[in-house]
Write a protein that holds these residues in place. Structure first.
Motif, PDB file in Angstrom:
ATOM      1  N   ALA A  83       6.337   4.651   2.969  1.00 16.78           N
ATOM      2  CA  ALA A  83       7.669   5.063   3.412  1.00 16.78           C
ATOM      3  C   ALA A  83       8.759   4.457   2.530  1.00 16.78           C
ATOM      4  CB  ALA A  83       7.885   4.660   4.870  1.00 16.78           C
ATOM      5  N   VAL A  84       8.530   3.239   2.038  1.00 15.21           N
ATOM      6  CA  VAL A  84       9.504   2.619   1.125  1.00 15.21           C
ATOM      7  C   VAL A  84       9.668   3.488  -0.115  1.00 15.21           C
ATOM      8  CG1 VAL A  84       9.941   0.613  -0.341  1.00 15.21           C
ATOM      9  CG2 VAL A  84       9.083   0.291   1.973  1.00 15.21           C
ATOM     10  N   ALA A  85       8.550   3.971  -0.669  1.00 17.26           N
ATOM     11  CA  ALA A  85       8.630   4.841  -1.839  1.00 17.26           C
ATOM     12  C   ALA A  85       9.304   6.166  -1.491  1.00 17.26           C
ATOM     13  CB  ALA A  85       7.226   5.094  -2.395  1.00 17.26           C
ATOM     14  N   ALA A  86       8.987   6.724  -0.315  1.00 14.42           N
ATOM     15  CA  ALA A  86       9.577   8.004   0.070  1.00 14.42           C
ATOM     16  C   ALA A  86      11.085   7.893   0.222  1.00 14.42           C
ATOM     17  CB  ALA A  86       8.943   8.488   1.376  1.00 14.42           C
ATOM     18  N   PHE A  87      11.544   6.839   0.885  1.00 13.66           N
ATOM     19  CA  PHE A  87      12.976   6.662   1.048  1.00 13.66           C
ATOM     20  C   PHE A  87      13.648   6.422  -0.301  1.00 13.66           C
ATOM     21  CE2 PHE A  87      12.067   6.205   5.493  1.00 13.66           C
ATOM     22  CZ  PHE A  87      13.231   6.577   6.131  1.00 13.66           C
ATOM     23  N   GLY A  88      12.975   5.686  -1.183  1.00 17.76           N
ATOM     24  CA  GLY A  88      13.568   5.410  -2.488  1.00 17.76           C
ATOM     25  C   GLY A  88      13.751   6.663  -3.319  1.00 17.76           C
ATOM     26  N   THR A 122       2.704   5.740  -7.320  1.00 22.34           N
ATOM     27  CA  THR A 122       2.927   5.815  -8.770  1.00 22.34           C
ATOM     28  C   THR A 122       3.742   7.050  -9.123  1.00 22.34           C
ATOM     29  OG1 THR A 122       0.802   4.703  -9.129  1.00 22.34           O
ATOM     30  CG2 THR A 122       1.773   5.856 -11.004  1.00 22.34           C
ATOM     31  N   ALA A 123       3.408   8.181  -8.505  1.00 22.31           N
ATOM     32  CA  ALA A 123       4.176   9.395  -8.775  1.00 22.31           C
ATOM     33  C   ALA A 123       5.627   9.238  -8.356  1.00 22.31           C
ATOM     34  CB  ALA A 123       3.533  10.578  -8.040  1.00 22.31           C
ATOM     35  N   ALA A 124       5.854   8.549  -7.224  1.00 24.15           N
ATOM     36  CA  ALA A 124       7.230   8.328  -6.777  1.00 24.15           C
ATOM     37  C   ALA A 124       7.992   7.455  -7.761  1.00 24.15           C
ATOM     38  CB  ALA A 124       7.217   7.690  -5.388  1.00 24.15           C
ATOM     39  N   VAL A 125       7.335   6.433  -8.299  1.00 23.53           N
ATOM     40  CA  VAL A 125       7.994   5.563  -9.280  1.00 23.53           C
ATOM     41  C   VAL A 125       8.325   6.346 -10.547  1.00 23.53           C
ATOM     42  CG1 VAL A 125       7.648   3.553 -10.764  1.00 23.53           C
ATOM     43  CG2 VAL A 125       6.970   3.463  -8.369  1.00 23.53           C
ATOM     44  N   VAL A 126       7.377   7.150 -11.018  1.00 25.96           N
ATOM     45  CA  VAL A 126       7.625   7.951 -12.223  1.00 25.96           C
ATOM     46  C   VAL A 126       8.766   8.944 -11.980  1.00 25.96           C
ATOM     47  CG1 VAL A 126       6.614   9.657 -13.782  1.00 25.96           C
ATOM     48  CG2 VAL A 126       5.274   7.672 -13.069  1.00 25.96           C
ATOM     49  N   ALA A 127       8.755   9.592 -10.806  1.00 17.58           N
ATOM     50  CA  ALA A 127       9.832  10.529 -10.499  1.00 17.58           C
ATOM     51  C   ALA A 127      11.170   9.817 -10.404  1.00 17.58           C
ATOM     52  CB  ALA A 127       9.525  11.250  -9.187  1.00 17.58           C
ATOM     53  N   GLY A 128      11.181   8.600  -9.825  1.00 18.77           N
ATOM     54  CA  GLY A 128      12.420   7.835  -9.771  1.00 18.77           C
ATOM     55  C   GLY A 128      12.944   7.497 -11.149  1.00 18.77           C
TER      56      GLY A 128
END
Length: 911
Positions: free
Chosen positions: A323-328, A770-776
């Motif tokens: 959820a932390v990644a999703a909110f970010g 990892t995908a969320a970090v790359v997208a960010g």
């Protein structure tokens, strides 16, 4: 204004601003795809996780078994209740009671009659390891021919009613163990069994055979008497027609139906309903229905609900971290969309102000802008959502559709709402410079509100921890984003101050480039601060996410090292062959092969045993330094000579238990008197245990004869190095494994680490993070690119004017770089600092153990896995922002140099 006029204006706007429309459509499409793919990605890895949780369990833990004891059979003719036809009818009726999502594997199901109490075989020729008679369990089961191959003889046939002799088949393994053959007779209490055939199971590890291993192979058990004695237990496979014959024995026969649960089509969303079905079958309404078919005393039992509970705990522990990644990533994407609308409103400010001055209503203007944006954003959002549904596997559709629709709505309303706020009433054109703009009261109240929310989120996260359970808390999950937003708002308020000071300093110098660049940066519109907000939030999210992934990798490395103690570990229950050390030392990648004598010593205080580690100090100290497990100097174990106590390095628990006074140990080769001289938490041979480390040379001096005996040789070999050739190492171990005796075992740190990431639930969650970090990170660069391209036409015209006045190309490039650097440098430095601060503030509440280690729902053997500041995660995204800003500025200057000044200066006159 007529509908045709509105349509015509819309068509003209889209034709004349194709580039802007294409950019908005692409941004909305990508964002909608990511938003729609995220819930489906979560569904996909959770579904793989629940299927793995059930599929990887032993067969006996993933079956549903229903049984009826002899005493619970209340039929007028008890023997009739055990007939094969009646059992088959009940089997079909029970299957009809199972409701979705409880699915059973029909080809591995089993039903019949069995003896709950083993019957002793009195035949003297049967093997008796320590005296007791072999114990036989009888099974009159269905579908035996479908699950086994007849090796010799024939399948058992049903005996006549009341007969005292029945036929049975046994597996080849059971026959070999007990010395049975076709024609053998076993005399049991009340029954004689004649062996008529030998079978080979088709799938010995399948549920049909593996749930009750006695059906497939005999095993040795230990009696409960004093002294305990070993005896054989085996299963005899009767015809399903012989169920009634078991009622005449003392074996307490019972009817049973066994159904393996089929998890191949199970989804994560169905898991709670499946658990409810199983609980109802074991204790509720479903059990009452089954009893109406099988009998009033029927009992249902299954371990599947326990497996589902374990999956639910792991799922609940992983969800807050995800959820932390999703909110970010969601916040960053939303800010970029809003920033796009705000920049478009700023670019079209003169046009909109003119329309308002000439009488355009605010509602009509807002509607026209919404129609323009919606004509591009809504189809793009639909395409992105549809693409996610096609490409990303998953079960739920509604969350993905809502996410894509929300993205399209945000892309549609960002421009009109910002324009409506800026042009609420017609006003004369006034320049709102970034360096001189004053924040409004509304902005101050909004910033204070965000500050309070961020402080509450940080306090809640530090107190609760992500491993505390209770589901996902939106405020807690948004803590990293709120910290980034607060930092961005603070920097936005402080940003004009250094610009004003630097501009005053540059005004006193004789150079033109620095003053002009700072003056243009300070006179940028107030909306130029929006990219800074997007950049800081995106950088904070990317840095925080990168540190989460780095923390997971570090925890797995540490856990693997703790499990193995080195890069590789070769061990056995008896001394290792002398040639093994030379063979493994020659394997590519091996730097050191350290032999160790490891023995377990009983403690005088009655506490846990002590692990006595005897090794060569120079080689073992090199190994300890290479692994980071209890590094020490070889001089600390120097031989004192004479009869003085041997210096020892001990664990903290050993020191707490026995102190520093000399103590005596009694290993196999003679007594040793030791004295603790140093304390280390770990040692490679026994990480984390109660160990005592001694100098092998000192022990050899005190007991030269017994120490040198082959029976007292090293039992452990620890290897250090880099990129060990695992195949060559396994081959060397196999080549030196003795034909007779215990096998040599090899443990590799790389294999242990790979096993820690074997859970599909953890693998999927880590990939999604990892995908969320790359997208960010991608949205970070996009925000910077949009802010630079926003002012590109003005910068290009400025360069053209300056070149007509004699500005050299080198100074033009310098001007472009200096104008782009202030915001990029501030964002990069602020992003790194805020990311580090966020990690420091939130590390106490972020437990990464559920993601890093299998089966750890909140800590595990290594304790909580906390965030660690990762330099690469902090610096690389920030460095990427600066590099991109430089590349865009230099590319713009390079392109401008190759165009004629007249063309650049007349660009503003084009319609």
């Amino acid at each position: 204004m007529s509908a045709l006029t509105w349509t015509g204006l819309l068509a003209i706007r889209l034709r004349t601003a194709r580039g802007a429309a294409l950019a908005l459509g692409t941004l909305v499409l990508v964002t909608a795809f990511l938003a729609a793919a995220f819930p489906r990605g979560v569904d996909a890895y959770e579904t793989r996780g629940v299927r793995h949780a059930l599929g990887a369990a032993p067969p006996e833990q993933r079956t549903v078994e229903i049984s009826v004891a002899r005493g619970d059979v209340t039929a007028a003719d008890p023997a009739a209740a055990y007939r094969a036809a009646e059992l088959g009818r009940q089997d079909r009726a029970i299957r009809r009671q199972f409701e979705e999502p409880l699915r059973v594997s029909g080809d591995q199901s089993l039903y019949g009659v069995r003896t709950a109490k083993a019957l002793n075989a009195r035949d003297s020729w049967l093997p008796r390891p320590e005296g007791p008679d072999p114990a036989m369990s009888l099974y009159a089961v269905a579908d035996l021919a479908r699950h086994a191959t007849l090796t010799r003889g024939r399948l058992p046939r049903g005996a006549a009613s009341g007969a005292r002799t029945v036929e049975a088949a046994v597996t080849v393994s059971t026959a070999r163990t007990l010395g049975l053959r076709v024609g053998s007779q076993l005399h049991l209490p009340g029954l004689t069994v004649r062996i008529c055939g030998l079978l080979t199971p088709h799938d010995p590890d399948g549920p049909y055979w593996a749930v009750d291993p006695l059906m497939a192979a005999a095993r040795q058990d230990v009696s409960a008497g004093t002294p305990p004695q070993k005896y054989w237990r085996a299963g005899l496979l009767l015809s399903p027609q012989d169920g009634p014959a078991l009622t005449a024995t003392e074996g307490e026969p019972e009817k049973f139906w066994r159904y393996p649960v089929d998890a191949s089509a199970l989804t994560a969303q169905e898991a709670p309903r499946l658990r409810d079905r199983l609980v109802s079958l074991e204790h509720g309404a479903a059990l009452a229905k089954v009893r109406g078919v099988a009998g009033g005393g029927a009992l249902a039992d299954s371990a599947v609900d326990g497996l589902l509970d374990g999956f639910a705990r792991m799922r609940a522990a992983v969800a807050p971290v995800i959820a932390v990644a999703a909110f970010g990533i969601g916040t960053v994407a939303g800010i970029v969309l809003l920033m796009t609308g705000a920049l478009a409103a700023a670019r079209r400010g003169p046009e909109l102000a003119l329309l308002r001055a000439r009488g355009a209503s605010l509602a009509g203007l807002t509607g026209q802008l919404a129609a323009e944006a919606g004509a591009v954003a809504l189809p793009a959002a639909a395409a992105g959502g549809g693409l996610a549904l096609l490409v990303v596997p998953g079960e739920r559709v509604l969350p993905s559709l809502l996410a894509a629709a929300g993205t399209g709505l945000l892309g549609t309303l960002a421009l009109p709402l910002r324009a409506a706020a800026a042009h609420r009433r017609p006003r004369t054109a006034a320049r709102a410079d970034l360096a001189t703009a004053r924040p409004s009261r509304r902005r101050t109240v909004a910033e204070l509100t965000v500050l309070v929310l961020a402080a509450g989120a940080v306090v809640a996260l530090r107190r609760r921890s992500t491993a505390a359970g209770g589901g996902v808390d939106a405020l807690v999950s948004a803590a990293p984003v709120l910290i980034g937003v607060i930092a961005a708002l603070v920097l936005l308020r402080l940003y004009p101050l250094p610009l004003r000071l630097a501009s005053r300093t540059a005004a006193r110098t004789s150079g033109l480039t620095g003053f002009l660049a700072l003056a243009r940066a300070g006179r940028a519109p107030a909306t130029a601060g929006l990219p800074l907000l997007a950049l800081l939030v995106a950088l904070t999210t990317a840095s925080f996410g990168g540190s989460v992934l780095a923390g997971i990798a570090t925890a797995r490395d540490r856990a693997a090292l703790t499990a193995v103690g080195a890069e590789a570990r070769v061990f056995a229950d008896e001394p290792l062959p002398a040639a093994l050390q030379r063979a493994v030392a020659a394997v590519p990648g091996v730097d050191d092969a350290v032999p160790v004598r490891l023995s377990v010593q009983a403690a005088d205080d009655g506490g846990p045993p002590l692990y006595l580690v005897i090794a060569d100090p120079p080689a073992y100290s090199r190994l300890a330094r290479a692994t980071g497990l209890g590094a020490f100097s070889a001089a600390q174990l120097a031989d004192p000579g004479g009869d003085r106590p041997l210096p020892a390095i001990v664990s903290p628990r050993v020191l707490a238990r026995f102190g520093r006074a000399p103590m005596a140990l009694q290993p196999e080769f003679g007594q040793l008197v030791i004295r603790p001289t140093a304390v280390r938490t770990d040692t490679p041979a026994q990480p984390g245990g109660d160990f005592v480390l001694l100098n092998a040379r000192s022990v050899a001096r005190l007991h030269p004869d017994t120490y040198a005996e082959p029976a007292n040789g090293p039992t452990l070999l620890l290897l250090s190095g880099h990129s060990l050739d695992a195949g060559a190492l396994r081959a060397a171990v196999r080549a030196h494994t003795p034909a007779a005796g215990p096998p040599l075992r090899l443990a590799l740190r790389s294999a242990e680490r790979a096993a820690l990431a074997d859970s599909p639930l953890q693998q999927g969650a880590e990939r999604l993070y990892t995908a969320a970090v790359v997208a960010g990170a991608g949205f970070t660069l996009l925000a910077l690119l949009l802010s630079l391209l926003q002012a590109a036409p003005q910068r290009t015209q400025l360069l053209a004017r300056l070149r007509t006045m004699g500005l050299p190309p080198a100074q033009g490039r310098r001007l472009m770089v200096l104008e782009a650097l202030p915001q990029a440098l501030l964002a990069a430095a602020g992003g790194a600092l805020v990311g580090a601060a966020a990690i420091r503030l939130l590390s106490a509440g972020m437990d990464l153990a559920p993601l890093a280690l299998p089966g750890a729902s909140g800590g595990g053997a290594l304790g909580a896995v906390r965030l660690r500041t990762d330099a690469a995660s902090l610096l690389l995204p920030s460095a990427g922002v600066v590099v991109l800003a430089l590349v865009v500025a230099l590319a713009q200057a390079w392109l401008s140099e190759r165009r004629r000044e007249s063309a650049e200066l007349r660009m503003g006159e084009r319609p």
